[in-house]
Design a protein around this motif. Structure first.
Motif, PDB file in Angstrom:
ATOM      1  N   TYR A  29       0.821  -1.218   0.000  1.00 56.87           N
ATOM      2  CA  TYR A  29       0.000   0.000   0.000  1.00 56.87           C
ATOM      3  C   TYR A  29       0.855   1.267   0.000  1.00 56.87           C
ATOM      4  CZ  TYR A  29      -4.069  -2.955   0.725  1.00 56.87           C
ATOM      5  OH  TYR A  29      -5.050  -3.896   0.563  1.00 56.87           O
ATOM      6  N   ASN A  30       2.000   1.221   0.663  1.00 56.73           N
ATOM      7  CA  ASN A  30       2.907   2.365   0.610  1.00 56.73           C
ATOM      8  C   ASN A  30       3.434   2.594  -0.804  1.00 56.73           C
ATOM      9  OD1 ASN A  30       2.593   2.760   3.324  1.00 56.73           O
ATOM     10  ND2 ASN A  30       4.606   1.981   3.910  1.00 56.73           N
ATOM     11  N   THR A  31       3.501   1.530  -1.581  1.00 60.69           N
ATOM     12  CA  THR A  31       3.970   1.646  -2.962  1.00 60.69           C
ATOM     13  C   THR A  31       2.887   2.204  -3.879  1.00 60.69           C
ATOM     14  OG1 THR A  31       5.513  -0.203  -2.668  1.00 60.69           O
ATOM     15  CG2 THR A  31       4.906   0.372  -4.929  1.00 60.69           C
ATOM     16  N   ILE A  32       1.713   1.581  -3.866  1.00 61.64           N
ATOM     17  CA  ILE A  32       0.677   1.987  -4.828  1.00 61.64           C
ATOM     18  C   ILE A  32       0.071   3.348  -4.481  1.00 61.64           C
ATOM     19  CG2 ILE A  32       0.127  -0.400  -5.407  1.00 61.64           C
ATOM     20  CD1 ILE A  32      -2.402  -0.121  -3.705  1.00 61.64           C
ATOM     21  N   SER A  33       0.183   3.794  -3.238  1.00 64.52           N
ATOM     22  CA  SER A  33      -0.375   5.102  -2.870  1.00 64.52           C
ATOM     23  C   SER A  33       0.372   6.246  -3.543  1.00 64.52           C
ATOM     24  CB  SER A  33      -0.355   5.291  -1.353  1.00 64.52           C
ATOM     25  OG  SER A  33       0.960   5.178  -0.842  1.00 64.52           O
ATOM     26  N   ASN A  34       1.558   5.984  -4.085  1.00 66.92           N
ATOM     27  CA  ASN A  34       2.309   7.020  -4.805  1.00 66.92           C
ATOM     28  C   ASN A  34       1.691   7.365  -6.148  1.00 66.92           C
ATOM     29  OD1 ASN A  34       4.878   7.804  -3.289  1.00 66.92           O
ATOM     30  ND2 ASN A  34       4.898   5.569  -3.124  1.00 66.92           N
ATOM     31  N   VAL A  35       0.675   6.630  -6.555  1.00 65.16           N
ATOM     32  CA  VAL A  35      -0.070   6.991  -7.766  1.00 65.16           C
ATOM     33  C   VAL A  35      -0.621   8.411  -7.641  1.00 65.16           C
ATOM     34  CG1 VAL A  35      -2.148   6.442  -9.107  1.00 65.16           C
ATOM     35  CG2 VAL A  35      -0.619   4.613  -8.364  1.00 65.16           C
ATOM     36  N   SER A  36      -0.849   8.868  -6.421  1.00 62.68           N
ATOM     37  CA  SER A  36      -1.362  10.223  -6.205  1.00 62.68           C
ATOM     38  C   SER A  36      -0.437  11.276  -6.817  1.00 62.68           C
ATOM     39  CB  SER A  36      -1.545  10.493  -4.709  1.00 62.68           C
ATOM     40  OG  SER A  36      -0.333  10.284  -3.999  1.00 62.68           O
ATOM     41  N   PHE A  37       0.880  11.018  -6.838  1.00 66.21           N
ATOM     42  CA  PHE A  37       1.809  11.970  -7.451  1.00 66.21           C
ATOM     43  C   PHE A  37       1.724  11.928  -8.979  1.00 66.21           C
ATOM     44  CE2 PHE A  37       3.649  11.536  -3.250  1.00 66.21           C
ATOM     45  CZ  PHE A  37       3.995  12.850  -2.955  1.00 66.21           C
ATOM     46  N   PHE A  38       1.375  10.766  -9.528  1.00 72.70           N
ATOM     47  CA  PHE A  38       1.206  10.668 -10.976  1.00 72.70           C
ATOM     48  C   PHE A  38      -0.050  11.415 -11.438  1.00 72.70           C
ATOM     49  CE2 PHE A  38       3.367   6.287 -10.489  1.00 72.70           C
ATOM     50  CZ  PHE A  38       4.603   6.906 -10.406  1.00 72.70           C
ATOM     51  N   VAL A  39      -0.996  11.595 -10.550  1.00 71.15           N
ATOM     52  CA  VAL A  39      -2.190  12.395 -10.853  1.00 71.15           C
ATOM     53  C   VAL A  39      -1.911  13.877 -10.599  1.00 71.15           C
ATOM     54  CG1 VAL A  39      -4.606  12.808 -10.248  1.00 71.15           C
ATOM     55  CG2 VAL A  39      -3.719  10.470 -10.306  1.00 71.15           C
ATOM     56  N   LEU A  40      -1.176  14.160  -9.520  1.00 66.09           N
ATOM     57  CA  LEU A  40      -0.902  15.543  -9.122  1.00 66.09           C
ATOM     58  C   LEU A  40      -0.166  16.323 -10.204  1.00 66.09           C
ATOM     59  CD1 LEU A  40      -0.589  17.841  -6.991  1.00 66.09           C
ATOM     60  CD2 LEU A  40       1.462  16.633  -6.182  1.00 66.09           C
ATOM     61  N   SER A  41       0.876  15.741 -10.754  1.00 66.50           N
ATOM     62  CA  SER A  41       1.725  16.466 -11.695  1.00 66.50           C
ATOM     63  C   SER A  41       0.975  16.929 -12.947  1.00 66.50           C
ATOM     64  CB  SER A  41       2.924  15.597 -12.075  1.00 66.50           C
ATOM     65  OG  SER A  41       3.807  16.287 -12.908  1.00 66.50           O
ATOM     66  N   PRO A  42       0.300  16.050 -13.699  1.00 63.21           N
ATOM     67  CA  PRO A  42      -0.442  16.534 -14.880  1.00 63.21           C
ATOM     68  C   PRO A  42      -1.617  17.433 -14.514  1.00 63.21           C
ATOM     69  CG  PRO A  42      -0.871  14.203 -14.498  1.00 63.21           C
ATOM     70  CD  PRO A  42       0.243  14.580 -13.588  1.00 63.21           C
ATOM     71  N   ALA A  43      -2.222  17.218 -13.330  1.00 68.36           N
ATOM     72  CA  ALA A  43      -3.340  18.074 -12.910  1.00 68.36           C
ATOM     73  C   ALA A  43      -2.878  19.512 -12.734  1.00 68.36           C
ATOM     74  CB  ALA A  43      -3.947  17.542 -11.613  1.00 68.36           C
ATOM     75  N   ILE A  69       9.345  12.319  -7.651  1.00 70.10           N
ATOM     76  CA  ILE A  69       9.126  11.913  -6.258  1.00 70.10           C
ATOM     77  C   ILE A  69       8.263  10.656  -6.212  1.00 70.10           C
ATOM     78  CG2 ILE A  69       7.944  12.523  -4.115  1.00 70.10           C
ATOM     79  CD1 ILE A  69       8.828  15.403  -4.539  1.00 70.10           C
ATOM     80  N   GLY A  70       7.196  10.654  -7.008  1.00 70.98           N
ATOM     81  CA  GLY A  70       6.329   9.487  -7.054  1.00 70.98           C
ATOM     82  C   GLY A  70       7.058   8.244  -7.524  1.00 70.98           C
ATOM     83  N   VAL A  71       7.887   8.389  -8.551  1.00 65.61           N
ATOM     84  CA  VAL A  71       8.633   7.242  -9.096  1.00 65.61           C
ATOM     85  C   VAL A  71       9.622   6.704  -8.063  1.00 65.61           C
ATOM     86  CG1 VAL A  71      10.317   6.533 -10.845  1.00 65.61           C
ATOM     87  CG2 VAL A  71       8.381   7.978 -11.490  1.00 65.61           C
ATOM     88  N   PHE A  72      10.412   7.594  -7.467  1.00 66.88           N
ATOM     89  CA  PHE A  72      11.437   7.159  -6.522  1.00 66.88           C
ATOM     90  C   PHE A  72      10.829   6.625  -5.226  1.00 66.88           C
ATOM     91  CE2 PHE A  72      14.768  10.179  -8.524  1.00 66.88           C
ATOM     92  CZ  PHE A  72      15.108   9.188  -9.433  1.00 66.88           C
ATOM     93  N   SER A  73       9.738   7.250  -4.765  1.00 66.16           N
ATOM     94  CA  SER A  73       9.077   6.757  -3.563  1.00 66.16           C
ATOM     95  C   SER A  73       8.480   5.373  -3.810  1.00 66.16           C
ATOM     96  CB  SER A  73       7.985   7.737  -3.115  1.00 66.16           C
ATOM     97  OG  SER A  73       7.357   7.297  -1.937  1.00 66.16           O
ATOM     98  N   MET A  74       7.932   5.195  -4.996  1.00 66.44           N
ATOM     99  CA  MET A  74       7.389   3.884  -5.351  1.00 66.44           C
ATOM    100  C   MET A  74       8.504   2.828  -5.369  1.00 66.44           C
ATOM    101  SD  MET A  74       5.021   2.922  -8.654  1.00 66.44           S
ATOM    102  CE  MET A  74       3.579   3.736  -7.982  1.00 66.44           C
ATOM    103  N   TYR A  75       9.634   3.189  -5.956  1.00 71.44           N
ATOM    104  CA  TYR A  75      10.771   2.263  -5.998  1.00 71.44           C
ATOM    105  C   TYR A  75      11.270   1.943  -4.592  1.00 71.44           C
ATOM    106  CZ  TYR A  75      15.613   0.727  -6.653  1.00 71.44           C
ATOM    107  OH  TYR A  75      16.798   0.037  -6.596  1.00 71.44           O
ATOM    108  N   PHE A  76      11.355   2.964  -3.735  1.00 69.35           N
ATOM    109  CA  PHE A  76      11.830   2.746  -2.372  1.00 69.35           C
ATOM    110  C   PHE A  76      10.924   1.785  -1.602  1.00 69.35           C
ATOM    111  CE2 PHE A  76      11.462   4.547   2.085  1.00 69.35           C
ATOM    112  CZ  PHE A  76      12.443   3.725   2.617  1.00 69.35           C
ATOM    113  N   HIS A  77       9.615   2.063  -1.615  1.00 68.35           N
ATOM    114  CA  HIS A  77       8.708   1.226  -0.837  1.00 68.35           C
ATOM    115  C   HIS A  77       8.535  -0.166  -1.453  1.00 68.35           C
ATOM    116  CE1 HIS A  77       7.620   4.238   2.100  1.00 68.35           C
ATOM    117  NE2 HIS A  77       7.469   5.131   1.128  1.00 68.35           N
ATOM    118  N   MET A  78       8.807  -0.271  -2.730  1.00 64.10           N
ATOM    119  CA  MET A  78       8.741  -1.584  -3.368  1.00 64.10           C
ATOM    120  C   MET A  78       9.927  -2.457  -2.960  1.00 64.10           C
ATOM    121  SD  MET A  78       8.464  -2.554  -7.423  1.00 64.10           S
ATOM    122  CE  MET A  78      10.161  -2.124  -7.800  1.00 64.10           C
ATOM    123  N   THR A  79      11.109  -1.827  -2.789  1.00 62.66           N
ATOM    124  CA  THR A  79      12.331  -2.591  -2.524  1.00 62.66           C
ATOM    125  C   THR A  79      12.886  -2.415  -1.116  1.00 62.66           C
ATOM    126  OG1 THR A  79      13.767  -0.806  -3.308  1.00 62.66           O
ATOM    127  CG2 THR A  79      12.981  -2.391  -4.953  1.00 62.66           C
TER     128      THR A  79
END
Length: 263
Positions: A29-43, A69-79
């Motif tokens: 959940y810590n990983t997939i919640s970073n999708v919020s940054f993928f929405v924030l940037s284009p918005a 930030i979203g990409v790196f945070s996702m990578y961090f929480h994934m690994t």
């Protein structure tokens, strides 16, 4: 000795249990919640396109770094890798540095700084030094980065004292509300993990990702509003809401009114 790229080589491990829902994602959940940054940037780019037409570089840079930030945070929480931890924290540092460089009001520059170009050198040098220091004790980085929010809140308070627009004051209040909820979630996950694990609800860090993105969705237009006031005197910033003022849940953005007629 494990590689700095290895799973679970980071100095920090958040409250959510590891590999409970996936064999390859440590904190699901810590990983997939970073999708919020993928929405924030284009918005931010889409809604504030009028501002972007006049000053494209700041918003494109900041939006790109928020995506990073979203990409790196996702990578961090994934690994939960050491490299992931550093990239996660440094991407936040770099984003703050860029935002300060472009948007910090010149009236608040130190007396020794006379131009925006000199301020770029100051923030650039500070960022390089801070980046190198981040390798010394990475676990302290997150606390230091969160403390910068207090300076941003102080600047917001000073600017609101000069502003009579009630809509702007309301937007700032909502921004602070989201930030308080976000930082409360972050601290709760860090310091009350034993409690959340006892009741089987260790997901407050994932709430942090979503709530801080919501706060930034209000913070960035607020910063742009003040930037237009200082740097684009021929335009008047106007706060608007998407999809409409009448909707119960809205997203703020900045519109530019027509330039004042010159005599």
């Amino acid at each position: 000795m494990p590689s700095i790229f290895s799973y679970q080589s980071a100095e920090v491990d958040w409250c959510e249990g590891n590999f409970e829902r996936s064999a390859v994602i440590a904190e699901y959940y810590n990983t997939i919640s970073n999708v919020s940054f993928f929405v924030l940037s284009p918005a931010l780019l889409y809604l504030n396109r009028q501002y972007c037409q006049k000053k494209a570089v700041p918003l494109y840079f900041v939006s790109g770094l928020l995506l990073l930030i979203g990409v790196f945070s996702m990578y961090f929480h994934m690994t939960l890798s050491y490299v992931g931890q550093l990239l996660d924290e440094l991407s936040i540092l770099w984003s703050l540095a860029v935002a300060y460089s472009f948007w910090y009001p010149q009236v608040y520059f130190p007396k020794c700084i006379k131009t925006r170009r000199h301020f770029y050198w100051l923030t650039g040098t500070t960022t390089v030094i801070s980046t190198l220091m981040s390798f010394i004790k990475p676990t302290l980085n997150a606390y230091a980065l969160n403390c910068i929010a207090f300076h941003l809140l102080y600047l917001t308070w000073r600017e609101l004292k000069k502003c009579n627009d009630k809509r702007v004051h309301r937007m700032a209040a909502v921004m602070v509300m989201w930030w308080v909820l976000a930082i409360t979630s972050w601290i709760s996950d860090r310091w009350l993990c034993w409690l959340w694990q006892a009741i089987n609800f260790p997901y407050f860090h994932s709430f942090w990702h979503v709530l801080i993105a919501m706060s930034l969705l209000y913070c960035c237009p607020l910063v742009m509003y003040f930037d237009i006031t200082y740097e684009m005197p021929s335009f008047r910033p106007k706060l608007e809401y998407w999809p409409s003022d009448s909707w119960p849940i809205v997203v703020p953005y900045i519109a530019l009114e027509e330039p004042h007629k010159q005599c």
